[in-house]
Design an enzyme around this catalytic site. Structure first.
Site, PDB file in Angstrom:
ATOM      1  N   GLU A   1       0.836  -1.209   0.000  1.00  0.00           N
ATOM      2  CA  GLU A   1       0.000   0.000   0.000  1.00  0.00           C
ATOM      3  C   GLU A   1       0.880   1.273   0.000  1.00  0.00           C
ATOM      4  O   GLU A   1       1.844   1.357   0.762  1.00  0.00           O
ATOM      5  CB  GLU A   1      -0.883  -0.002   1.262  1.00  0.00           C
ATOM      6  CG  GLU A   1      -1.846   1.152   1.327  1.00  0.00           C
ATOM      7  CD  GLU A   1      -2.718   1.122   2.597  1.00  0.00           C
ATOM      8  OE1 GLU A   1      -2.339   0.440   3.578  1.00  0.00           O
ATOM      9  OE2 GLU A   1      -3.772   1.788   2.590  1.00  0.00           O
TER      10      GLU A   1
ATOM     11  N   LYS B   1      -9.420   2.670  -2.574  1.00  0.00           N
ATOM     12  CA  LYS B   1      -9.670   2.017  -1.273  1.00  0.00           C
ATOM     13  C   LYS B   1     -11.082   2.340  -0.772  1.00  0.00           C
ATOM     14  O   LYS B   1     -11.450   3.510  -0.640  1.00  0.00           O
ATOM     15  CB  LYS B   1      -8.618   2.529  -0.286  1.00  0.00           C
ATOM     16  CG  LYS B   1      -8.669   1.955   1.108  1.00  0.00           C
ATOM     17  CD  LYS B   1      -7.410   2.411   1.876  1.00  0.00           C
ATOM     18  CE  LYS B   1      -7.358   1.863   3.283  1.00  0.00           C
ATOM     19  NZ  LYS B   1      -6.047   2.130   3.926  1.00  0.00           N
TER      20      LYS B   1
ATOM     21  N   CYS C   1      -5.852  -2.695   2.193  1.00  0.00           N
ATOM     22  CA  CYS C   1      -5.597  -2.745   3.645  1.00  0.00           C
ATOM     23  C   CYS C   1      -6.836  -2.944   4.541  1.00  0.00           C
ATOM     24  O   CYS C   1      -7.314  -4.044   4.700  1.00  0.00           O
ATOM     25  CB  CYS C   1      -4.789  -1.545   4.097  1.00  0.00           C
ATOM     26  SG  CYS C   1      -4.119  -1.841   5.751  1.00  0.00           S
TER      27      CYS C   1
HETATM   28  N1  LIG Z   1      -3.532   1.129   6.067  1.00  0.00           N
HETATM   29  C1  LIG Z   1      -4.580   0.785   6.779  1.00  0.00           C
HETATM   30  O1  LIG Z   1      -5.704   0.822   6.323  1.00  0.00           O
HETATM   31  N2  LIG Z   1      -4.314   0.391   8.046  1.00  0.00           N
HETATM   32  C2  LIG Z   1      -5.313   0.201   9.035  1.00  0.00           C
HETATM   33  C3  LIG Z   1      -4.888  -0.719  10.093  1.00  0.00           C
HETATM   34  C4  LIG Z   1      -5.316  -2.126   9.840  1.00  0.00           C
HETATM   35  O2  LIG Z   1      -6.312  -2.341   9.153  1.00  0.00           O
HETATM   36  O3  LIG Z   1      -4.669  -3.009  10.342  1.00  0.00           O
END
Ligand SMILES: NC(=O)NCCC(=O)O
Length: 417
Positions: free
Chosen positions: A146, A221, A258
C-alpha cells in the site's frame, strides 16, 4: 528474590526476547515459521505446520526452485526470497491454469526528513532489484504494498505529505510500467493518487498495469480506517470505484486495500464479480493487528473460493514532529513496527509461511487457478449462500425505521426461585 525462568518469561523481561522484539524479529527469528521450525522436533513441527498452514491436496506446499539470478539478487540486496506452489486436481475438460504470483514487502529507504523527491526516488532504487528478481523468476502478476512510493505518513495529520500524491499516470506509475513491459508482467501498484481533473481530490488507489505496460484501470480504497494512529481520513476519501475485477492476461484479479480486509462484504463483492486472486496491499502494525493478520485474508480465500495475496510494509518509520491521535497515549513520532509477514492463501485453506517480520522480501507462488472452481464444487459456498436473505435484511437495515429482529424470552425478567 531470584527470578525463576518461568517468572522471567511471565514478566516479559527475557533478555533474548527483548532483543528480538527491538529489531522487529520474533524472539530473534525472522518469522513464526522459523521460530517453530528451530524449536520443535521435526515430527512435531510437521504436525504443527499441518494445522497452522493447512495442506494443499493432502500435503504441505512444495517449495519451488528459482533461477540463480533471483537468488543472487536476494543475497546482494539482503531481501527474503521464498517460493512455493499451490496445485489443483487434474481435470478432464480443462487444462491447468497455472500462474506465478509475486508479493513485495519493503521498508522505506531514506529518513522521512530527506527531501520528498529523494525519498521517492530512493524507494524506486530499493524496489528495482526486488522487481528484477520477480522478473527473473518469471512472475506473471506482481503486487506491491500500500502507498509503496512514500512513507506511511498518515499518522501525522500534517498536510505536507499530500505532496507525494500523483496522478494515476504519474512518475511512480511510469517507473512500474517500464518494468511491467520489460518482464511481460502484470503489476498492481498501490499509490497515493491525486485526481487533477476532479479538484485535486486525493485517493488511496491501486493502479493495475497490464503486461504490455498499459494501464488497465484503477481501484480506490473502499474503507478508510479511523483506528489508533491510522488517521487516513484526514487525507483521502472513501473510494468511488466499487468492486472492479480486472481481467488480465493471467487471470481475473481484484484489490482489497488494507483496512478493507476487516469487511467481509468487501471481500464478498470482489468474489461476486468473479475474482480469482484478490490482493490485499497493506500497512499495519503489530500492536494493532498482528493476531488478525493470519486469519482474515485466509478466511476470505476460503469463504470466497479465490486466492488472496496479503502484503504488509516492513520497519519503523519515524516522523519529524511528534503527534497524538486523541487516544490518551503520550505524543510519539512513529506508528510502531510494520511487521511485514506477507503471505498467500488458497481457497482450500492452505497458505504459505510468511515472509520476514523485519526484512524486505519477495514471496513467489505458482497457483493453479482451477483450484477456485474445484473448491466451489466441493464446498458449494456460493451455491448455498442464500444471498436473497441478506438482500432483504440489508435492504431493511438501511431504512430509518429498521428494528433489529430480536425475540426476547417472555420470562427474561422473571426472578429465579
Ligand atoms: N492502512 C490501513 O488501512 N491500516 C489500518 C490498520 C489495519 O487495518 O490493520
Amino acid at each position: 528474590m531470584e527470578k525463576t525462568e518461568e517468572n522471567r518469561k511471565e514478566s516479559g523481561d527475557f533478555e533474548e526476547e527483548k532483543k528480538g522484539f527491538r529489531d522487529g524479529s520474533i524472539c530473534g527469528y525472522d518469522s513464526l515459521h522459523h521460530l517453530l521450525s528451530a524449536n520443535l522436533q521435526p515430527h512435531i513441527f510437521q504436525e504443527v505446520s499441518r494445522v497452522l498452514l493447512g495442506f494443499n491436496r493432502g500435503k504441505a506446499l512444495e517449495r519451488i526452485v528459482l533461477p540463480e539470478s533471483a537468488n543472487a539478487l536476494s543475497s546482494e540486496h539482503d531481501f527474503d526470497l521464498q517460493a512455493f506452489s499451490f496445485s489443483a486436481d487434474k481435470e478432464f475438460l480443462r487444462e491447468p491454469r497455472v500462474v506465478r504470483v509475486g508479493l513485495i514487502q519493503n521498508s522505506i529507504s531514506l529518513p522521512t526528513t530527506a527531501p520528498f523527491l529523494d525519498q521517492k526516488r530512493a524507494i524506486f532504487q530499493k524496489l528495482k532489484p526486488l522487481i528484477d528478481a520477480a522478473g527473473a523468476s518469471g512472475v506473471n502478476i506482481l503486487c506491491l504494498q500500500e502507498a509503496w512510493m512514500m512513507p506511511f505518513a498518515f499518522c501525522t495529520r500534517e498536510k505536507r505529505w499530500c505532496e507525494f500524491a500523483e496522478p494515476v499516470d504519474g512518475e511512480s506509475t511510469q517507473f512500474v510500467q517500464e518494468l511491467a513491459r520489460k518482464y511481460n508482467m502484470v503489476i498492481v501498484s498501490p499509490i497515493l493518487e491525486r485526481d487533477v481533473n476532479h479538484g485535486e481530490t486525493i485517493w488511496n488507489t491501486a493502479v493495475i498495469i497490464g503486461n504490455h505496460g498499459n494501464i488497465i484501470g484503477k481501484h480506490r480504497k473502499n474503507h478508510i480506517p479511523r483506528v489508533g494512529d491510522f488517521n487516513e481520513s484526514t487525507y483521502y476519501m472513501e473510494g468511488n470505484t466499487g468492486h472492479p475485477v480486472f481481467e488480465t492476461a493471467y487471470g481475473k484479479i481484484a484489490i482489497n486495500i488494507c483496512y478493507g480486509r476487516h469487511h467481509p462484504l468487501n471481500w464478498l463483492a470482489f468474489g461476486l464479480n468473479g475474482a480469482e486472486i484478490v490482493f490485499n496491499p497493506s500497512a499495519t502494525v503489530g500492536e494493532l493487528s498482528e493476531p488478525m493478520w493470519p486469519i482474515e485474508a485466509r478466511n476470505a480465500a476460503i469463504a470466497n473460493s479465490y486466492f488472496v495475496g496479503s502484503i504488509n510494509r516492513v520497519g519503523t518509520e519515524i516522523f519529524p514532529n511528534p503527534f497524538t491521535s486523541g487516544d490518551g497515549k503520550p505524543q510519539h513520532t512513529d506508528f510502531g513496527h510494520f511487521y511485514g509477514s506477507s503471505y498467500l492463501s488458497a481457497p482450500d485453506a492452505s497458505c504459505t509461511p510468511s515472509l520476514s517480520r523485519y526484512k524486505d522480501g519477495l514471496l513467489i507462488s505458482d497457483m493453479d487457478l482451477n483450484l477456485c472452481r474445484q473448491l466451489k464444487d466441493k464446498w458449494g459456498f456460493s451455491m448455498t449462500a442464500r444471498y436473497e436473505l441478506y438482500e432483504e435484511l440489508l435492504g431493511s437495515y438501511l431504512k430509518p425505521n429498521f428494528k433489529p429482529q430480536v425475540i426476547s424470552d417472555p420470562l427474561l425478567h422473571k426472578k429465579s426461585t
